[in-house]
Structures are given as structure tokens and as C-alpha cells.
Design a protein around this motif. Structure first.
Motif, PDB file in Angstrom:
ATOM      1  N   PRO A 237       3.496 -15.460  48.419  1.00 64.56           N
ATOM      2  CA  PRO A 237       3.867 -16.852  48.695  1.00 64.56           C
ATOM      3  C   PRO A 237       2.653 -17.740  48.983  1.00 64.56           C
ATOM      4  O   PRO A 237       2.668 -18.933  48.670  1.00 64.56           O
ATOM      5  N   SER A 238       1.579 -17.145  49.553  1.00 70.54           N
ATOM      6  CA  SER A 238       0.452 -17.996  49.944  1.00 70.54           C
ATOM      7  C   SER A 238      -0.291 -18.564  48.731  1.00 70.54           C
ATOM      8  O   SER A 238      -1.049 -19.527  48.850  1.00 70.54           O
ATOM      9  N   THR A 239      -0.049 -17.980  47.532  1.00 70.48           N
ATOM     10  CA  THR A 239      -0.659 -18.540  46.318  1.00 70.48           C
ATOM     11  C   THR A 239      -0.203 -19.977  46.101  1.00 70.48           C
ATOM     12  O   THR A 239      -0.960 -20.838  45.651  1.00 70.48           O
ATOM     13  N   PHE A 240       1.091 -20.219  46.433  1.00 72.30           N
ATOM     14  CA  PHE A 240       1.682 -21.508  46.076  1.00 72.30           C
ATOM     15  C   PHE A 240       1.614 -22.499  47.238  1.00 72.30           C
ATOM     16  O   PHE A 240       2.548 -23.245  47.482  1.00 72.30           O
ATOM     17  N   ASN A 241       0.501 -22.478  47.946  1.00 74.53           N
ATOM     18  CA  ASN A 241       0.393 -23.399  49.083  1.00 74.53           C
ATOM     19  C   ASN A 241      -0.059 -24.788  48.616  1.00 74.53           C
ATOM     20  O   ASN A 241      -0.253 -25.035  47.420  1.00 74.53           O
ATOM     21  N   PHE A 242      -0.250 -25.666  49.571  1.00 71.32           N
ATOM     22  CA  PHE A 242      -0.604 -27.046  49.258  1.00 71.32           C
ATOM     23  C   PHE A 242      -1.898 -27.127  48.459  1.00 71.32           C
ATOM     24  O   PHE A 242      -2.064 -27.991  47.598  1.00 71.32           O
ATOM     25  N   ASN A 243      -2.799 -26.175  48.756  1.00 66.70           N
ATOM     26  CA  ASN A 243      -4.089 -26.146  48.070  1.00 66.70           C
ATOM     27  C   ASN A 243      -3.940 -26.108  46.553  1.00 66.70           C
ATOM     28  O   ASN A 243      -4.654 -26.789  45.826  1.00 66.70           O
ATOM     29  N   TYR A 244      -2.969 -25.296  46.080  1.00 64.78           N
ATOM     30  CA  TYR A 244      -2.774 -25.174  44.639  1.00 64.78           C
ATOM     31  C   TYR A 244      -2.241 -26.493  44.072  1.00 64.78           C
ATOM     32  O   TYR A 244      -2.728 -26.991  43.042  1.00 64.78           O
ATOM     33  N   SER A 245      -1.258 -27.076  44.768  1.00 64.31           N
ATOM     34  CA  SER A 245      -0.736 -28.379  44.321  1.00 64.31           C
ATOM     35  C   SER A 245      -1.864 -29.376  44.216  1.00 64.31           C
ATOM     36  O   SER A 245      -1.955 -30.149  43.260  1.00 64.31           O
ATOM     37  N   PHE A 246      -2.754 -29.323  45.210  1.00 61.84           N
ATOM     38  CA  PHE A 246      -3.845 -30.293  45.215  1.00 61.84           C
ATOM     39  C   PHE A 246      -4.801 -30.057  44.048  1.00 61.84           C
ATOM     40  O   PHE A 246      -5.296 -31.006  43.448  1.00 61.84           O
ATOM     41  N   GLN A 247      -5.037 -28.780  43.733  1.00 61.90           N
ATOM     42  CA  GLN A 247      -5.912 -28.480  42.588  1.00 61.90           C
ATOM     43  C   GLN A 247      -5.357 -29.060  41.292  1.00 61.90           C
ATOM     44  O   GLN A 247      -6.109 -29.582  40.459  1.00 61.90           O
ATOM     45  N   ILE A 248      -4.025 -28.966  41.129  1.00 59.15           N
ATOM     46  CA  ILE A 248      -3.417 -29.506  39.907  1.00 59.15           C
ATOM     47  C   ILE A 248      -3.575 -31.029  39.888  1.00 59.15           C
ATOM     48  O   ILE A 248      -3.885 -31.621  38.851  1.00 59.15           O
ATOM     49  N   ILE A 249      -3.387 -31.659  41.053  1.00 57.47           N
ATOM     50  CA  ILE A 249      -3.580 -33.111  41.119  1.00 57.47           C
ATOM     51  C   ILE A 249      -5.020 -33.456  40.744  1.00 57.47           C
ATOM     52  O   ILE A 249      -5.273 -34.390  39.983  1.00 57.47           O
ATOM     53  N   ALA A 250      -5.973 -32.652  41.261  1.00 56.63           N
ATOM     54  CA  ALA A 250      -7.384 -32.899  40.950  1.00 56.63           C
ATOM     55  C   ALA A 250      -7.620 -32.846  39.449  1.00 56.63           C
ATOM     56  O   ALA A 250      -8.353 -33.668  38.885  1.00 56.63           O
ATOM     57  N   MET A 251      -6.964 -31.894  38.771  1.00 50.20           N
ATOM     58  CA  MET A 251      -7.118 -31.790  37.310  1.00 50.20           C
ATOM     59  C   MET A 251      -6.604 -33.047  36.623  1.00 50.20           C
ATOM     60  O   MET A 251      -7.244 -33.583  35.713  1.00 50.20           O
ATOM     61  N   MET A 257      -5.534 -40.134  34.516  1.00 49.31           N
ATOM     62  CA  MET A 257      -4.089 -40.294  34.685  1.00 49.31           C
ATOM     63  C   MET A 257      -3.551 -40.960  33.422  1.00 49.31           C
ATOM     64  O   MET A 257      -3.919 -42.083  33.110  1.00 49.31           O
ATOM     65  N   GLY A 258      -2.709 -40.254  32.709  1.00 46.05           N
ATOM     66  CA  GLY A 258      -2.157 -40.831  31.497  1.00 46.05           C
ATOM     67  C   GLY A 258      -2.901 -40.396  30.252  1.00 46.05           C
ATOM     68  O   GLY A 258      -2.772 -41.009  29.209  1.00 46.05           O
ATOM     69  N   SER A 259      -3.707 -39.346  30.355  1.00 49.31           N
ATOM     70  CA  SER A 259      -4.342 -38.782  29.163  1.00 49.31           C
ATOM     71  C   SER A 259      -4.095 -37.281  29.122  1.00 49.31           C
ATOM     72  O   SER A 259      -4.518 -36.549  30.013  1.00 49.31           O
ATOM     73  N   LEU A 260      -3.378 -36.832  28.098  1.00 47.97           N
ATOM     74  CA  LEU A 260      -3.087 -35.397  27.993  1.00 47.97           C
ATOM     75  C   LEU A 260      -4.342 -34.622  27.631  1.00 47.97           C
ATOM     76  O   LEU A 260      -4.576 -33.531  28.141  1.00 47.97           O
ATOM     77  N   SER A 261      -5.170 -35.207  26.754  1.00 45.24           N
ATOM     78  CA  SER A 261      -6.441 -34.553  26.415  1.00 45.24           C
ATOM     79  C   SER A 261      -7.252 -34.337  27.679  1.00 45.24           C
ATOM     80  O   SER A 261      -7.880 -33.295  27.855  1.00 45.24           O
ATOM     81  N   GLY A 262      -7.231 -35.340  28.550  1.00 45.36           N
ATOM     82  CA  GLY A 262      -7.963 -35.253  29.802  1.00 45.36           C
ATOM     83  C   GLY A 262      -7.457 -34.122  30.669  1.00 45.36           C
ATOM     84  O   GLY A 262      -8.242 -33.347  31.231  1.00 45.36           O
ATOM     85  N   SER A 263      -6.116 -34.000  30.767  1.00 43.14           N
ATOM     86  CA  SER A 263      -5.543 -32.940  31.603  1.00 43.14           C
ATOM     87  C   SER A 263      -5.934 -31.566  31.084  1.00 43.14           C
ATOM     88  O   SER A 263      -6.267 -30.671  31.863  1.00 43.14           O
ATOM     89  N   VAL A 264      -5.878 -31.396  29.760  1.00 41.49           N
ATOM     90  CA  VAL A 264      -6.235 -30.101  29.173  1.00 41.49           C
ATOM     91  C   VAL A 264      -7.701 -29.796  29.477  1.00 41.49           C
ATOM     92  O   VAL A 264      -8.041 -28.714  29.969  1.00 41.49           O
ATOM     93  N   THR A 265      -8.569 -30.774  29.227  1.00 46.01           N
ATOM     94  CA  THR A 265     -10.001 -30.580  29.451  1.00 46.01           C
ATOM     95  C   THR A 265     -10.285 -30.258  30.912  1.00 46.01           C
ATOM     96  O   THR A 265     -10.990 -29.294  31.228  1.00 46.01           O
TER      97      THR A 265
END
Lengths: 328, 255
Positions: A237-251, A257-265
Motif C-alpha cells: 500500500p505504501s507504493t501508492f502514497n501521496f508521493n506517487y501522485s505528486f510524481q505523476i503531477i510533476a510529469m 499541461m495540455g500536451s500529450l507529447s510532453g507527458s510522454v517525454t
């Protein structure tokens, strides 16, 4: 015909690259590539909510956890009880895994709907607060359910996921979301981002549009979770903590925001960066990874606040000016 | 077409609109004027269901709008509006602004989009073509690919009207369309509004505080002051109405 060529080339690419990667790349790098693929799915789907629709969700890892634990429960507890256990041929195994992926995605989507309907009616930062809380609720609930491992973690999940699946699904999710946001109905997401009052005035329910984006994003997060569970064959369960959510936001923010190419990169870039910094710990003895990681983020945000791609896509460079719509 | 039946709204103790009666017939061009703070925009927001009246009833196209959500006003009552401070989808292209408003023409679902079937290409081409034709009528087609925020002011106003028309309304509400425009732009707008009424066969209700503009445009005018209706009639009647003159020019000038 065009459909057949598209599907054919898709399967061919996945088969060739999947084979090349599994045959010739060391295991350690294979794992990194798999995490890259899973993070691509997460970043691209979160971009639909945070980038294109202009809402701010902070609990994407929570939906991933729903998918991951749902899939693990299905494949480890439910399917053996129904008589599917032990060795089975490749075809049955992959067919079962496909079913598990769909059901996990759908259950994450359903949870997304239940969380989204009340919270997306509100404006402003409420969604961020609600999703932040939701992510923690999911994690704590899993922590306290003994049947799915509790704090010990979920062990013994069959290793059904592989680079073929990860590669195929990360391409597929990106293509589907790209098709959605470039379609005419998909422009409604960006309309909500730009002006909610105007969106209402032309006869569109902003709540409905936001929920649609949220459910779609949750679905893909659930699928990513299922891929994750069956790649590691262990969940904590600790894998899915706030830290992971934040990493995805950072990506999402770093890519644009609003570029799929950007998200992939950005998903690939940050995943690789985090792994590449791992040896550093051996030399220094202290964990400098997060320090450097955050420094990179700060520098990039200072020099390019709109993200690597801003709102443009890779495809924009190939077609400078689109052909006129009536003879398109 | 539009019937506002003794409508009032209070914010706390402030009576922003009091007991207002107003009617717009099919294909009629009606003006609503009043000095600043008279409650014109509040009345507009009541008609478009952004606010709910404290008392009274509003009917558009035969429907009591109390039964609907704000977004249904466009779909079920066939009423569209523009805003005093332009509200375009600023980061979408000119064409996309119209396409978003063409949502009633979408006859395909998620799977058609995800799988890019032939139906997807056919339908999108048709909807795009129709939106482009609409832009052509207003001479905006050359700029279809530009972002809405990069358009000159006059074109932004125009695009907002085009977007409203894309929802196929039977009645159009224009909230201070001439605000911020110079004389020649205002004259052009005057012709544009008349043209729209003829071409699309719809009723139009215009808010303005520019007297000259509204006198030259409307067949019937309602005058609001301090939230109350103080006069109703043809432009000529309004011009000579002492109550209106007092509201606009103040007490002392009239003796």
C-alpha cells in the motif's frame, strides 16, 4: 482497410520491440522500461484532467491502487477459486489477463465516478483537496484489509504482465486519449478549461464534461495499476502514497499541461532520471536522489514554466498549417 | 418567445430587480436600456438561469425555465447569449470555438472516436464544414485557425455572436455588444444585428446603455432604473418619456 493497416502496424511494432527488449536488454533495464511505460499511461491520463480540462486532481495514485488491488484480487484469489490456477497455456493466460485489465480499469473508473460526481460540481481547489483525501483513504483502507495483505503487502500475484503488454497499452492509451482530445466532442474539455460560464451558455453541462474526463483518466490509471501489480507480482500500500501522485503531477506539469507529447517525454525523462541517480547513493552514502530530482524540477520550472512542450504536440512540427476544414 | 412575468431578485437586502415585466415576440428586436447599475445584467442572468428569481416566472419558448439547469436553456429553450466582458474559449482556435457550440450535431460516441471509424471522419467533416460555412457568413473564415485570444476586439465580439448562433437559437440575448467599440465599429454592428435577425429568423434582446445605438436598432424598448421598469415603448415614445430623461440626465435638468 485503413483500420486494418493501423492495427497491423500497431501489433507489428509491439511484437518487434517487445521481442527486442525482452531478448537483448538486461533485466534491470527492462524493469525501468516497464515503469516508464506505466508512468506514461498515468501521466497521459492525468493530463486529460489536469491539463486539458483544467481541473486539479491530486489522487491519481489512489485510482492506480484501486486498479492494482482489484486486478490482484481477481487473478490471485478469484480466478483460482473458479478453477483457473497453476500452469495454463499462453493464450488462456493472456486472455484472462486482458479480462482482468478491463475489469480493473472499469472498477477504477467507477470509483472515479463516485468521487468525481460530488467533488467536480464545486469550483476551485476543492477537487484537489477531495482527491488528495481520497488517495489517502484508499491507501489506509487497503492497509487495514487483511484479506488482501494489509500492511504486509499482497504477495503471490501471477507474473502475467510483460513488456509486450506494457508497450502495447501505453501506446494504445496515448493514442486513444490523443484521439479523444483532437475530436470535436473532445474540445469540450478545453472549453471547460478556458471558460465554464461560456461553456454553460452554449448548452453544455460542465459537471458532466469534468466527470467524463475524470472517469476516463481513472480508467487508465486502473489499467496502469493492474499492469504494475502483475509486473512486480507484489503490491504494498505504501507504493501508492501521496508521493506517487505528486510524481505523476510533476510529469504532467513538466511536460506541459495540455500536451500529450510532453507527458510522454516527461514521464520517461523523470523515471529514467530517478533511476539514473540511484548509483549516486553508493558514493555519497546519503540519499541525494530527491535533492537532485527536485533541483532539476525547480530549474526546469524557472526556465520553462509552461513545461517542455507547452501546449504543442510533436505532430505540430510536421504540419505547420492544417489544411482547410472543408477539403480536409 | 420570451416572457418575464413580474420577476424580482434580492441579494441579501438589496433588491436588484423588482417586479419586472418584459415580453419579446418571435422575430422581434427588443432593447433593454438603463443607466449603470440599473439591473440590466442581473435581469439577463435571471433570464439565462444563472440566477434564480426570488419571485416571479420566466418563460422562454413556452418553457418555464425554473425546471431547467442553466445549460439546458440553450438546448431546450433555444436561447443563446453573449457576454458584456467577452467570454470566448481564448486558447481554442476560431473554428474550434464554433465547433464546441455545435455539440447538438454530434451523432457519434466514445468508441467511434477511439477507433476512428469511417463514421467519425464523415461526421466530423460534415460538422466542420457547417461551422466553416457559418464563419464564412460573418467573414471570419480566413482566420479560422487563429487562437480566439489573438483576434482583434471587433472580431472577438463577432465570434462570440457566431458561437451563440451555432447552437441554433430562436432567441438571442446580447449583453452590451457595442461596449468598447468606436463609431464605425458600432455602425457595422448595427447592420450585423439587423442582418442576423433577417438571416436566421430569430428574436433578439439587446442590452445597451448607449442610447443612440439602441434607438437606431430596436422596435421596442424597455427602460430599467434602480431595478424597476420605468418605461416601455417605441424608440420615439422612450425619447420623450420624462421618466427616462430624468433617469438618464438627473432631476434638475428637467423643469
Amino acid at each position: 482497410m485503413k483500420q486494418l493497416i493501423q492495427w497491423g502496424s500497431f501489433i507489428l511494432v509491439v511484437a518487434i520491440f517487445g521481442w527486442l527488449l525482452t531478448e537483448f536488454v538486461p533485466d534491470y533495464y527492462q524493469t525501468i522500461i516497464a515503469i516508464c511505460g506505466i508512468n506514461v499511461i498515468l501521466a497521459v491520463s492525468l493530463n486529460l484532467v489536469n491539463g486539458f480540462t483544467g481541473q486539479f486532481s491530486m489522487g491519481h495514485a489512489g485510482f492506480m491502487a484501486v486498479g492494482a488491488y482489484m486486478s490482484a484480487t481477481l487473478s490471485t484469489l478469484l480466478l483460482p477459486a473458479l478453477g483457473f490456477s497453476g500452469e495454463m497455456n499462453v493464450f488462456t493466460q493472456n486472455l484472462l489477463f486482458f479480462g482482468v485489465l478491463i475489469v480493473s480499469g472499469l472498477s477504477a473508473g467507477l470509483i472515479g465516478f463516485l468521487v468525481g460526481v460530488p467533488s467536480l460540481r464545486l469550483k476551485g481547489d476543492y477537487l484537489a483537496i477531495v482527491t488528495l483525501g481520497f488517495g489517502e483513504i484508499i491507501r489506509t483502507s487497503i492497509l487495514n484489509i487483511e484479506a488482501i495483505g494489509g500492511a504486509r503487502g499482497f504477495i503471490g500475484i501471477p507474473q502475467w504482465s510483460n513488456l509486450y503488454w506494457v508497450l502495447g497499452l501505453s501506446i494504445l492509451s496515448t493514442v486513444i486519449i490523443a484521439r479523444v482530445v483532437t475530436s470535436i466532442p473532445g474540445k469540450q474539455f478545453m472549453a471547460v478549461r478556458d471558460d465554464e460560464t461560456a461553456t454553460t451558455s452554449i448548452g453544455l453541462s460542465t459537471t458532466r464534461i469534468k466527470v467524463r474526463a475524470f472517469v476516463l483518466a481513472s480508467f487508465f490509471a486502473g489499467v496502469a495499476g493492474a499492469l504494475f501489480a502483475h509486473y512486480y507480482s507484489y503490491l504494498n500500500p505504501s507504493t501508492f502514497n501521496f508521493n506517487y501522485s505528486f510524481q505523476i503531477i510533476a510529469m504532467v506539469v513538466l511536460g506541459g499541461m495540455g500536451s500529450l507529447s510532453g507527458s510522454v517525454t516527461a514521464a520517461i525523462l523523470l523515471t529514467v532520471l530517478l533511476e539514473a541517480l540511484r548509483p549516486l547513493q553508493d558514493y555519497t552514502g546519503v540519499d541525494l536522489r530527491m535533492v537532485i530530482y527536485s533541483l532539476v524540477l525547480i530549474v526546469l520550472m524557472l526556465t520553462r514554466p509552461q513545461g517542455i512542450f507547452g501546449r504543442s504536440e510533436v505532430t505540430d512540427f510536421f504540419k505547420k498549417r492544417r489544411s482547410r476544414p472543408h477539403n480536409a | 418567445m420570451l416572457e418575464v412575468d413580474h420577476v424580482s431578485i434580492e441579494f441579501g437586502g438589496l433588491k436588484a430587480v423588482q417586479d419586472v415585466y418584459l415580453k419579446v415576440n418571435d422575430n422581434e428586436l427588443v432593447g433593454l436600456i438603463g443607466p449603470n447599475g440599473a439591473g440590466k445584467t442581473t435581469l439577463f442572468n435571471l433570464i439565462t438561469r444563472i440566477y434564480r428569481p426570488t419571485s416571479g416566472r420566466i418563460k422562454i419558448d413556452g418553457h418555464n425555465i425554473r425546471e431547467f439547469h442553466a445549460f439546458d436553456i440553450a438546448n431546450k429553450c433555444h436561447a443563446a447569449r453573449t457576454f458584456q466582458n467577452i467570454r470566448l474559449f481564448r486558447d481554442l482556435s476560431v473554428l474550434d470555438n464554433v465547433l464546441v457550440a455545435s455539440h447538438l450535431k454530434i451523432d457519434y460516441g466514445f468508441w467511434t472516436v477511439a477507433l476512428h471509424t469511417q463514421k467519425f471522419f464523415d461526421s466530423e467533416k460534415r460538422i466542420r464544414g457547417e461551422a466553416f460555412e457559418l464563419l464564412k457568413i460573418f467573414n471570419l473564415h480566413e482566420k479560422y485557425d487563429e487562437l480566439a485570444k489573438n483576434l482583434p476586439y471587433g472580431d472577438q465580439r463577432k465570434l462570440e455572436i457566431v458561437r451563440a448562433l451555432a447552437t441554433k437559437p430562436k432567441i438571442l440575448f446580447l449583453d452590451e455588444p457595442a461596449a468598447g467599440m468606436n463609431e464605425s465599429e458600432t455602425a457595422e454592428l448595427l447592420n450585423l444585428i439587423r442582418f442576423i435577425r433577417e438571416k436566421f429568423k430569430l428574436a433578439i434582446l439587446v442590452i445597451e446603455h448607449d442610447m443612440k445605438f439602441i434607438m437606431g436598432l430596436c422596435e421596442r424598448i424597455y427602460v430599467l432604473d434602480h431595478g424597476q421598469l420605468i418605461a416601455e415603448g417605441t424608440p420615439k415614445e422612450i425619447q420623450n418619456n420624462p421618466k427616462v430623461i430624468r433617469a438618464y440626465l438627473g432631476e434638475e435638468t428637467i423643469t
